[in-house]
Design a protein around this motif. Structure first.
Motif, short mmCIF file in Angstrom:
data_model
loop_
_atom_site.label_atom_id
_atom_site.label_comp_id
_atom_site.label_asym_id
_atom_site.label_seq_id
_atom_site.Cartn_x
_atom_site.Cartn_y
_atom_site.Cartn_z
N ALA A 145 -5.95 -2.49 -2.31
CA ALA A 145 -5.86 -2.90 -1.15
C ALA A 145 -6.63 -2.30 0.61
N GLU A 146 -7.14 -0.74 0.15
CA GLU A 146 -8.23 -1.04 1.43
C GLU A 146 -9.28 -1.92 1.11
N THR B 79 -1.31 -5.68 5.11
CA THR B 79 -0.40 -4.27 4.35
C THR B 79 0.82 -3.92 4.46
N ARG C 124 -6.58 9.50 -1.42
CA ARG C 124 -7.54 8.03 -1.59
C ARG C 124 -8.46 8.03 -1.94
N THR D 281 0.41 -1.21 0.22
CA THR D 281 0.29 -0.20 0.16
C THR D 281 1.05 1.02 0.19
N SER E 158 -8.19 2.72 -3.31
CA SER E 158 -7.13 1.52 -2.87
C SER E 158 -7.71 0.37 -2.75
#
Length: 163
Positions: free
Chosen positions: A126-127, A139, A119, A111, A124
């Motif tokens: 990853a989010e 992460t 953001r 990330t 994201s």
């Protein structure tokens, strides 16, 4: 604790840090490392109609294979089995689907640590994976090398001792 660790890659230079972290965990837990590259077909919806999808798909798959070869190379110093796969679709959904379908015990992904408006505008992967995956997600912050390093235990002890 872990038998299969999934490490998605986008082929970026920062991948090395993420793969090494995942490979260390895999080595400690005697686990398999699974590299995954997702061909994000949605980003190419705006290509001119003359563009041959087969040609674009072939180029993207080659990029994926190259990124996964890097995963294998970065994991080589560790004594872990590595398998790789290229899939197509929205990255966050395919990562979650792959992790759950392949019975992975952990997802380790990078990330960039963006916050605020970045953001919000950029989103994201990853989010989204963290929010929707039933498999634990770790992460690893990548990029931002120009930022100041976070304090270490030694420097925190020095700061406390100087008060």
């Amino acid at each position: 604790m872990y038998d299969r660790i999934l490490v998605p890659t986008d082929g970026s230079a920062e991948t090395r840090r993420v793969v090494e972290h995942a490979a260390e965990l895999a080595e400690v837990h005697d686990a398999e490392l699974r590299g995954l590259y997702v061909v994000n077909t949605a980003t190419f919806a705006g290509l001119p109609m003359e563009t041959s999808w087969e040609d674009v798909n072939e180029v993207l798959r080659e990029e994926g294979e190259s990124a996964l070869a890097d995963v294998e190379e970065f994991a080589e110093p560790y004594d872990v089995p590595v398998s790789t796969d290229v899939v197509e679709g929205p990255p966050n959904k395919e990562i979650v689907r792959h992790a759950e379908r392949e019975a992975c015990d952990l997802v380790v992904m990078g990330t960039h640590g963006r916050g605020g408006i970045d953001r919000l505008l950029l989103g994201s992967v990853a989010e989204r994976v963290v929010r929707s995956c039933s498999v634990p997600v770790m992460t690893v912050r990548v990029g931002d090398e120009d930022e100041e390093e976070p304090p270490t235990a030694d420097s925190v002890g020095e700061m406390k001792g100087s008060s």
